[in-house]
Scaffold this motif. Structure first.
Motif, PDB file in Angstrom:
ATOM      1  N   GLU B 107       0.830  -1.213   0.000  1.00  0.00           N
ATOM      2  CA  GLU B 107       0.000   0.000   0.000  1.00  0.00           C
ATOM      3  C   GLU B 107       0.858   1.254   0.000  1.00  0.00           C
ATOM      4  OE1 GLU B 107      -3.838  -1.945   2.292  1.00  0.00           O
ATOM      5  OE2 GLU B 107      -2.179  -1.076   3.419  1.00  0.00           O
ATOM      6  N   ASN B 108       1.981   1.201   0.724  1.00  0.00           N
ATOM      7  CA  ASN B 108       2.882   2.346   0.726  1.00  0.00           C
ATOM      8  C   ASN B 108       3.403   2.633  -0.668  1.00  0.00           C
ATOM      9  OD1 ASN B 108       3.704   3.921   3.159  1.00  0.00           O
ATOM     10  ND2 ASN B 108       3.678   1.871   4.059  1.00  0.00           N
ATOM     11  N   VAL B 109       3.691   1.561  -1.398  1.00  0.00           N
ATOM     12  CA  VAL B 109       4.203   1.746  -2.758  1.00  0.00           C
ATOM     13  C   VAL B 109       3.133   2.374  -3.646  1.00  0.00           C
ATOM     14  CG1 VAL B 109       5.100   0.556  -4.792  1.00  0.00           C
ATOM     15  CG2 VAL B 109       5.828  -0.150  -2.504  1.00  0.00           C
TER      16      VAL B 109
ATOM     17  N   MET C   1      -9.857  -2.314  -5.460  1.00  0.00           N
ATOM     18  CA  MET C   1      -9.173  -1.077  -5.888  1.00  0.00           C
ATOM     19  C   MET C   1      -9.685   0.114  -5.086  1.00  0.00           C
ATOM     20  SD  MET C   1      -7.614  -2.505  -8.534  1.00  0.00           S
ATOM     21  CE  MET C   1      -8.918  -3.131  -9.575  1.00  0.00           C
ATOM     22  N   LYS C   2     -10.995   0.245  -5.086  1.00  0.00           N
ATOM     23  CA  LYS C   2     -11.642   1.318  -4.303  1.00  0.00           C
ATOM     24  C   LYS C   2     -11.226   1.217  -2.850  1.00  0.00           C
ATOM     25  CE  LYS C   2     -14.357   3.947  -6.753  1.00  0.00           C
ATOM     26  NZ  LYS C   2     -15.330   3.347  -7.667  1.00  0.00           N
ATOM     27  N   LEU C   3     -11.167  -0.039  -2.391  1.00  0.00           N
ATOM     28  CA  LEU C   3     -10.877  -0.285  -0.990  1.00  0.00           C
ATOM     29  C   LEU C   3      -9.470   0.212  -0.650  1.00  0.00           C
ATOM     30  CD1 LEU C   3     -12.530  -1.710   1.242  1.00  0.00           C
ATOM     31  CD2 LEU C   3     -10.897  -3.581   1.016  1.00  0.00           C
ATOM     32  N   ILE C   4      -8.510  -0.105  -1.543  1.00  0.00           N
ATOM     33  CA  ILE C   4      -7.138   0.333  -1.299  1.00  0.00           C
ATOM     34  C   ILE C   4      -7.065   1.843  -1.299  1.00  0.00           C
ATOM     35  CG2 ILE C   4      -4.793   0.354  -2.235  1.00  0.00           C
ATOM     36  CD1 ILE C   4      -5.272  -2.472  -3.211  1.00  0.00           C
ATOM     37  N   LYS C   5      -7.793   2.450  -2.237  1.00  0.00           N
ATOM     38  CA  LYS C   5      -7.804   3.896  -2.333  1.00  0.00           C
ATOM     39  C   LYS C   5      -8.351   4.495  -1.035  1.00  0.00           C
ATOM     40  CE  LYS C   5      -9.344   7.688  -5.154  1.00  0.00           C
ATOM     41  NZ  LYS C   5     -10.225   8.140  -6.196  1.00  0.00           N
ATOM     42  N   PHE C   6      -9.474   3.921  -0.581  1.00  0.00           N
ATOM     43  CA  PHE C   6     -10.087   4.401   0.655  1.00  0.00           C
ATOM     44  C   PHE C   6      -9.114   4.245   1.814  1.00  0.00           C
ATOM     45  CE2 PHE C   6     -12.497   3.660   4.526  1.00  0.00           C
ATOM     46  CZ  PHE C   6     -13.297   4.786   4.539  1.00  0.00           C
ATOM     47  N   LYS C   7      -8.451   3.080   1.823  1.00  0.00           N
ATOM     48  CA  LYS C   7      -7.547   2.814   2.940  1.00  0.00           C
ATOM     49  C   LYS C   7      -6.367   3.779   2.930  1.00  0.00           C
ATOM     50  CE  LYS C   7      -5.028  -0.439   5.513  1.00  0.00           C
ATOM     51  NZ  LYS C   7      -4.182  -1.605   5.493  1.00  0.00           N
ATOM     52  N   LEU C   8      -5.846   4.040   1.733  1.00  0.00           N
ATOM     53  CA  LEU C   8      -4.702   4.941   1.656  1.00  0.00           C
ATOM     54  C   LEU C   8      -5.083   6.357   2.057  1.00  0.00           C
ATOM     55  CD1 LEU C   8      -2.917   3.690  -1.550  1.00  0.00           C
ATOM     56  CD2 LEU C   8      -2.129   3.535   0.809  1.00  0.00           C
ATOM     57  N   LEU C   9      -6.348   6.726   1.809  1.00  0.00           N
ATOM     58  CA  LEU C   9      -6.784   8.072   2.179  1.00  0.00           C
ATOM     59  C   LEU C   9      -7.093   8.168   3.658  1.00  0.00           C
ATOM     60  CD1 LEU C   9      -9.057   9.372  -0.706  1.00  0.00           C
ATOM     61  CD2 LEU C   9      -7.024  10.449   0.224  1.00  0.00           C
ATOM     62  N   PHE C  10      -7.837   7.154   4.159  1.00  0.00           N
ATOM     63  CA  PHE C  10      -8.363   7.294   5.508  1.00  0.00           C
ATOM     64  C   PHE C  10      -7.801   6.298   6.514  1.00  0.00           C
ATOM     65  CE2 PHE C  10     -11.754   8.998   2.760  1.00  0.00           C
ATOM     66  CZ  PHE C  10     -11.600  10.315   3.139  1.00  0.00           C
ATOM     67  N   GLY C  11      -6.818   5.514   6.079  1.00  0.00           N
ATOM     68  CA  GLY C  11      -6.243   4.528   6.983  1.00  0.00           C
ATOM     69  C   GLY C  11      -5.725   5.156   8.265  1.00  0.00           C
ATOM     70  N   ARG C 321      -2.182  20.976  -1.967  1.00  0.00           N
ATOM     71  CA  ARG C 321      -2.653  21.333  -0.629  1.00  0.00           C
ATOM     72  C   ARG C 321      -4.159  21.175  -0.481  1.00  0.00           C
ATOM     73  NH1 ARG C 321       1.503  23.032   2.250  1.00  0.00           N
ATOM     74  NH2 ARG C 321       3.338  23.652   1.064  1.00  0.00           N
ATOM     75  N   LEU C 322      -4.879  21.402  -1.573  1.00  0.00           N
ATOM     76  CA  LEU C 322      -6.334  21.272  -1.512  1.00  0.00           C
ATOM     77  C   LEU C 322      -6.723  19.835  -1.163  1.00  0.00           C
ATOM     78  CD1 LEU C 322      -8.831  23.046  -2.035  1.00  0.00           C
ATOM     79  CD2 LEU C 322      -8.998  21.936  -4.274  1.00  0.00           C
ATOM     80  N   LYS C 323      -5.971  18.884  -1.745  1.00  0.00           N
ATOM     81  CA  LYS C 323      -6.285  17.470  -1.479  1.00  0.00           C
ATOM     82  C   LYS C 323      -6.047  17.139  -0.012  1.00  0.00           C
ATOM     83  CE  LYS C 323      -6.290  14.898  -5.725  1.00  0.00           C
ATOM     84  NZ  LYS C 323      -5.437  15.369  -6.829  1.00  0.00           N
ATOM     85  N   ILE C 324      -4.951  17.707   0.543  1.00  0.00           N
ATOM     86  CA  ILE C 324      -4.646  17.473   1.955  1.00  0.00           C
ATOM     87  C   ILE C 324      -5.747  18.077   2.821  1.00  0.00           C
ATOM     88  CG2 ILE C 324      -3.011  17.978   3.815  1.00  0.00           C
ATOM     89  CD1 ILE C 324      -1.851  16.059   1.852  1.00  0.00           C
ATOM     90  N   LEU C 325      -6.131  19.328   2.495  1.00  0.00           N
ATOM     91  CA  LEU C 325      -7.191  20.015   3.229  1.00  0.00           C
ATOM     92  C   LEU C 325      -8.452  19.162   3.236  1.00  0.00           C
ATOM     93  CD1 LEU C 325      -7.607  23.143   4.291  1.00  0.00           C
ATOM     94  CD2 LEU C 325      -9.189  23.188   2.391  1.00  0.00           C
ATOM     95  N   LEU C 326      -8.795  18.685   2.047  1.00  0.00           N
ATOM     96  CA  LEU C 326     -10.013  17.897   1.891  1.00  0.00           C
ATOM     97  C   LEU C 326      -9.940  16.601   2.686  1.00  0.00           C
ATOM     98  CD1 LEU C 326     -12.044  19.200   0.080  1.00  0.00           C
ATOM     99  CD2 LEU C 326     -11.665  17.383  -1.596  1.00  0.00           C
ATOM    100  N   GLN C 327      -8.755  15.972   2.635  1.00  0.00           N
ATOM    101  CA  GLN C 327      -8.598  14.698   3.332  1.00  0.00           C
ATOM    102  C   GLN C 327      -8.869  14.857   4.831  1.00  0.00           C
ATOM    103  OE1 GLN C 327      -4.707  12.928   3.078  1.00  0.00           O
ATOM    104  NE2 GLN C 327      -5.182  11.497   4.736  1.00  0.00           N
ATOM    105  N   PHE C 328      -8.259  15.902   5.427  1.00  0.00           N
ATOM    106  CA  PHE C 328      -8.423  16.048   6.872  1.00  0.00           C
ATOM    107  C   PHE C 328      -9.813  16.549   7.240  1.00  0.00           C
ATOM    108  CE2 PHE C 328      -4.023  15.198   6.790  1.00  0.00           C
ATOM    109  CZ  PHE C 328      -3.781  14.584   8.005  1.00  0.00           C
TER     110      PHE C 328
END
Lengths: 401, 225, 403
Positions: B107-109, C1-11, C321-328
């Motif tokens: 996932e990090n990659v 795929m969606k799941l990984i994306k979600f996890k990387l954003l909100f993990g 920066r907008l993406k970071i703002l949105l994420q938090f």
């Protein structure tokens, strides 16, 4: 705990500005709300007590009303049974200082070209003393008026104001078609709840019974007791006498009601009391939420400082000393927040008193209460993080570096 | 401007103010990096190495001077455009690895794909492939705290490569590693360079620097020959 | 795929479980109490409406003597003896009146099988139950013949029946009211305290004729209940009643010896009072949500601070920066939303338990749910703004300090 330790704790507090700021803010919000609500509730109650005390109904007094009823409202028994002789019999009781019987009703009162239905009470001269009242102009009803059934009237303050002039002594007003001479005006008393005290007229009891209402019974009487009389005993004695005199035995319901100051206070503070208990409950819930926040931030802070704590343990600090460290830390926050919450609540009350009839109440009691709640919350919710800190394994020092 | 230059810095300066005190960190840097270069930047602490790397990596802007990245003047680009270039053209490797602790190696990659390219099946396969090539096929689902320093740095290298960058910036890539892991990591970097990847590396270590094709020494904000 | 994306954003939210739990807990408690308070408010409103039911907007009450409505209660200042049964008959002339029942209220001692109680006796006619919308749980209503024929029959209030007969059958039994035997023909369903503040379960209904003659020996009545065809005609009917009674009593309007009370008079004050109550309680309960949100802000700030490097890294690998703002921002909203959702369920749960316990009608209204949800999202957003802003301002250069 020596000076060095205290200094260290204070330094830690300052270093954690953000955390402390939020913990304090949450606590202050909750405490301000609790203090304000509590104090305003107390102040509303005190206002009613003051009004009652001002009417000589604060303590050592009770009210007998004609007509029995299960609740306030429409009477369910005869209400024409309370007589002057009953009151005279009560007056003979050794703990009774004075009695002030009264009767009255709504009748048509006309002055100059205006007429309206107003409350006219028939009373004795002792009424003034029994109600701690004063005339501001003229005189009150005299024994002579009683004896001669004189057609004289004393006006309540608001009535006089409504008639447009205080310079009306000696003038006549028409009550139920007969002329009465105005002999005095009473000072202003305000109102109890929704009951306006100053919108009444007073005439001699005898005049009202025989000339105005043509009835031989009373609407009630105020009984003033000697100081220090046990109210419940007095109520029991008076009830016994009245039931005997009215021929009520067994479970036959009373055809009168005895009202004590507590009952009046309870009736008038009933709504505000439910309201403030609801609001207080909310305040406490928010205090618990603040506690959760404290626990959360303290735990985070302990995690962040794990290295330093581990070092301390490695240098020989005991579990207890670590726990103590965090307890004192929590106590600092608690005292500060409790104090600020109390000060702010005084401010909020001051603002509220500008727009509502409620008066701010300054008391050290609420201050202590504020400190107490603040301390309990802080300590209770810091225990978990403190214990967590005390369990840190000093071995992490070796790994993490 | 020749075509195979990736980086041209012309009279780049960087000035910081801390309070009222002025710090001239870079005093007119001129640097050209060709495609396929492997440049090691050395020099004492406080000599401006990190600042230079920040500017090269488009994480910071020069106070004055011009910076051409792949022939394009980038010092005036918007933050969004810079972010896009960082995402697609530049890979970063750090001394402290900077892996996200709650995500697995794989996932990090994949992380950079979040901000460009998108996570697709092919990309996941590619990421697995990269990790395999770096000898981490057994550790795809391990989290960084469960990996050794060398393994973490290899994950970080895979992350830097996921979007096929043209330039790899490495900041003391072996600084937190023992000598065995250091050698492994340097082998990988050399291998990547041999395959045509341009690398700029900051290091303290003479031995490590020797592995590069060129060594430049930065002192008091200037290159010394 | 969606799941990984979600996890990387909100993990990152799920990394520190205890912290997440405590942040959610704060919001949960806040929303649960907010919702419960709102539901209580709704419930109180419904209860007032139900009370109005037994004194509906199409009802008028005529009471003898002078009565005033004060603080939502009809207070009888004094009783006169001039209102007669014939007055009630005379009012039947008014065509808009659909039902009419004179009543006489007194209290009496009731005896049954060795049990003695003292209760309120209401003499009424067979239309009374219909006018007041009282239901019968056992037995039947009065018959017209029983009213006209001075019959000694009684309908018991729910509580009276319980006291005299327990759970047994009351219908057909004989009770003694002031030593006169009455046959129980019915029992009322529980009603509770009505608009006049009388406990309607603690009463016995008997024919008005019997009450006036055999029981209390009076020739006057306490009052008359009148139901009209629709609430709109209330003012007209009030005027007609006034005219008829003034004429019959041969008095001028200023010496009026009766009083007409409308539902409006009683409920205006009550509704205002309960409105004020609800508004106050609801607005103060927002306090809980504010404090809960403070917690979210604090934790998010902490988390941004701890995750500086992660944020720096995200910037380095190409996030703007907008993406970071949105994420938090989304992280805060997520925490608030999750807390809000759990709080809502807890609130519904608490309402289901406590409302019936406190004898409030059980209402799960949409309004509190919508209000709580909206407020949660709004507060989630507010609590996230500052931390998200801080996150977006992080300098990625920190990554190269070799930390």
């Amino acid at each position: 705990m020596n000076k060095f330790h205290l200094k260290e704790i204070i330094r830690e507090l300052i270093a954690n500005k953000m955390n402390i700021f939020f913990i304090t803010l949450a606590l202050v919000f909750s405490l301000t709300a609790i203090n304000t609500i509590y104090a305003l509730g107390k102040s509303a109650e005190r206002q009613i007590l003051n009004t009652l005390a001002n009417l000589n109904f604060g303590k050592d007094a009770l009210l007998i009303l004609a007509g029995g009823s299960r609740v306030m409202g429409i009477t369910t028994t005869r209400s024409d049974t309370l007589k002057l002789d009953d009151i005279k019999a009560i007056a003979k009781l050794e703990f009774v200082k004075m009695t002030s019987p009264f009767t009255g009703g709504l009748v048509e009162v006309a002055y100059k070209d205006r007429a309206e239905k107003l409350r006219v009470d028939g009373v004795l001269p002792i009424y003034l003393e029994a109600n701690n009242w004063q005339v501001i102009l003229g005189r009150f009803i005299s024994d002579e008026d009683i004896a001669n059934l004189n057609r004289v009237v004393v006006l309540g303050y608001d009535i006089a104001k409504r008639f447009g002039s205080f310079n009306i002594l000696g003038e006549k007003i028409k009550i139920q078609g007969h002329y009465y001479e105005i002999i005095g005006i009473l000072e202003k008393k305000g109102s109890i709840g929704h009951f306006p005290l100053d919108e009444r007229l007073f005439i001699p009891l005898t005049t009202s019974q025989r000339r105005l209402f043509n009835q031989d019974y009373l609407r009630g009487a105020k009984v003033i007791l000697h100081e220090g009389t046990d109210l419940s005993i007095a109520v029991r004695e008076i009830r016994k006498i009245l039931r005997e005199r009215h021929g009520l035995y067994g479970i036959a319901p009373d055809d009168f009601r005895i009202v004590t100051p507590d009952m009046v206070v309870a009736r008038h503070t009933e709504t505000s009391r439910t309201l403030s208990s609801f609001l207080l409950a909310i305040g406490f819930i928010s205090l618990i939420i603040s506690g959760v926040i404290i626990m959360n931030l303290m735990t985070a802070s302990v995690e962040e400082k794990a290295g330093i704590i581990a070092l301390r343990i490695a240098l020989g600090a005991t579990s207890w000393s670590i726990i103590k460290h965090y307890m004192i830390y929590a106590l600092f926050i608690a005292i500060f927040s409790g104090f600020v919450g109390w000060i702010l609540s005084l401010g909020v009350m001051l603002v509220l008193s500008k727009s509502t009839p409620l008066k701010p109440l300054f008391s050290w009691g609420t201050f202590l209460l504020s400190l107490l709640f603040s301390t309990i919350t802080c300590i209770a919710f810091s225990i978990f993080p403190a214990i967590k800190a005390s369990r840190i394994d000093p071995a992490i020092l070796l790994k993490s570096m | 401007m020749e075509k195979n230059f990736i980086v041209n810095l012309i009279d780049v300066t960087k000035v910081y103010f801390i309070g009222k005190v002025k710090y001239e960190v870079l005093k007119g840097i001129n640097l050209d990096i060709e495609k396929g270069d492997f440049v090691a930047i050395m020099g004492p602490s406080g000599g401006g190495k990190s600042t230079l790397l920040n500017i090269l990596g488009l994480l910071d802007r020069p106070t004055s001077g011009k910076y051409f990245f792949e022939g394009k003047e980038v010092s005036k680009l918007s933050a969004g455009e810079l972010a896009r270039i960082r995402n697609s053209r530049i890979g970063f490797v750090f001394q402290a690895f900077h892996l996200v602790p709650w995500a697995s190696a794989l996932e990090n990659v994949l992380m950079p794909l979040l901000y460009g390219g998108g996570i697709t099946k092919e990309k996941i396969e590619y990421a697995k492939n990269l990790l395999e090539r770096l000898g981490l096929s057994a550790y795809l689902h391990f989290r960084p705290p469960e990996l050794s320093g060398g393994q973490q740095q290899r994950v970080a290298i895979a992350r830097a490569l996921i979007n096929n960058p043209i330039l790899l910036l490495a900041d003391e890539p072996t600084g937190n590693l023992d000598s065995k892991s250091s050698n492994e990591v340097m082998d990988i970097l050399q291998e990547l360079n041999n395959q045509g990847l341009t690398i700029v590396m900051v290091t303290h270590d003479q031995e490590i620097a020797k592995r590069a094709k060129k060594i430049k020494i930065l002192k008091d904000g200037q290159f010394i020959e | 795929m969606k799941l990984i994306k979600f996890k990387l954003l909100f993990g990152g939210i799920f990394y520190k479980k205890l912290r997440l739990f405590l942040s959610i807990l704060g919001i949960t408690i806040g929303v649960a109490s907010l919702f419960t308070m709102h539901t209580f408010g709704e419930s109180a409103r419904v209860r007032t409406l139900q009370q109005i039911e037994t004194f509906g907007p199409n009802l008028l009450m005529i009471v003898s003597g002078q009565a005033r409505v004060r603080a939502g209660r009809a207070l009888q200042a004094e009783q006169t003896t001039t209102l007669k049964l014939e007055d009630a008959q005379a009012l039947r002339r008014i065509s808009e009146i659909t039902n009419i029942s004179p009543f006489y209220t007194g209290s009496a001692i009731v005896r049954q099988g060795g049990r003695n109680i003292s209760t309120v006796i209401n003499g009424v006619n067979e239309e009374y139950l219909k006018i007041r919308k009282f239901e019968i749980s056992e037995g039947r209503n009065f018959l017209k013949d029983e009213i006209v024929g001075f019959k000694k029959v009684a309908i018991l209030g729910h509580k009276v029946k319980k006291e005299l007969f327990g759970n047994g059958k009351a219908e057909g039994e004989t009770i003694l009211i002031n030593r006169l035997p009455f046959i129980v023909i019915g029992v009322l369903s529980p009603i509770g305290v009505d608009a006049s503040n009388q406990d309607q379960d603690d009463q016995i209904l008997i024919p008005i004729t019997t009450a006036m003659s055999a029981l209390f020996n009076v020739d006057y009545i306490t009052g008359i209940y009148v139901a009209v065809s629709s609430p709109d005609v209330v003012p007209i009917v009030e005027k007609q009643i006034d005219e008829i009674l003034l004429k019959r009593h041969k008095v001028s309007p200023k010496d009026r010896d009766f009083n007409i009370i409308k539902a409006e008079d009683i409920f205006k004050f009550r509704q205002e009072a309960s409105q004020l109550f609800t508004t106050l309680v609801q607005s103060v309960s927002i306090l809980c949500l504010i404090v809960g949100s403070l917690g979210v802000t604090a934790v998010m700030l902490l988390s941004v601070n701890e995750r500086r490097k992660e944020i720096g890294l995200r910037l380095a690998i190409g996030a703007d920066r907008l993406k970071i703002l949105l994420q938090f921002l989304l992280e805060s909203i997520f925490i608030s939303f999750l807390g809000g959702l759990i709080g809502l369920f807890l609130g519904i749960f608490a309402s289901i338990i406590f409302l019936p316990l406190l004898k409030y009608p059980l209402v799960i209204a949409w309004r509190p749910i919508i209000v709580s949800s909206l407020l949660t999202i709004i507060f989630g957003l507010i609590s996230g703004i500052y931390p998200a802003y801080r996150a977006s301002k992080i300098d990625p250069a920190i990554l190269l300090k070799g930390m």
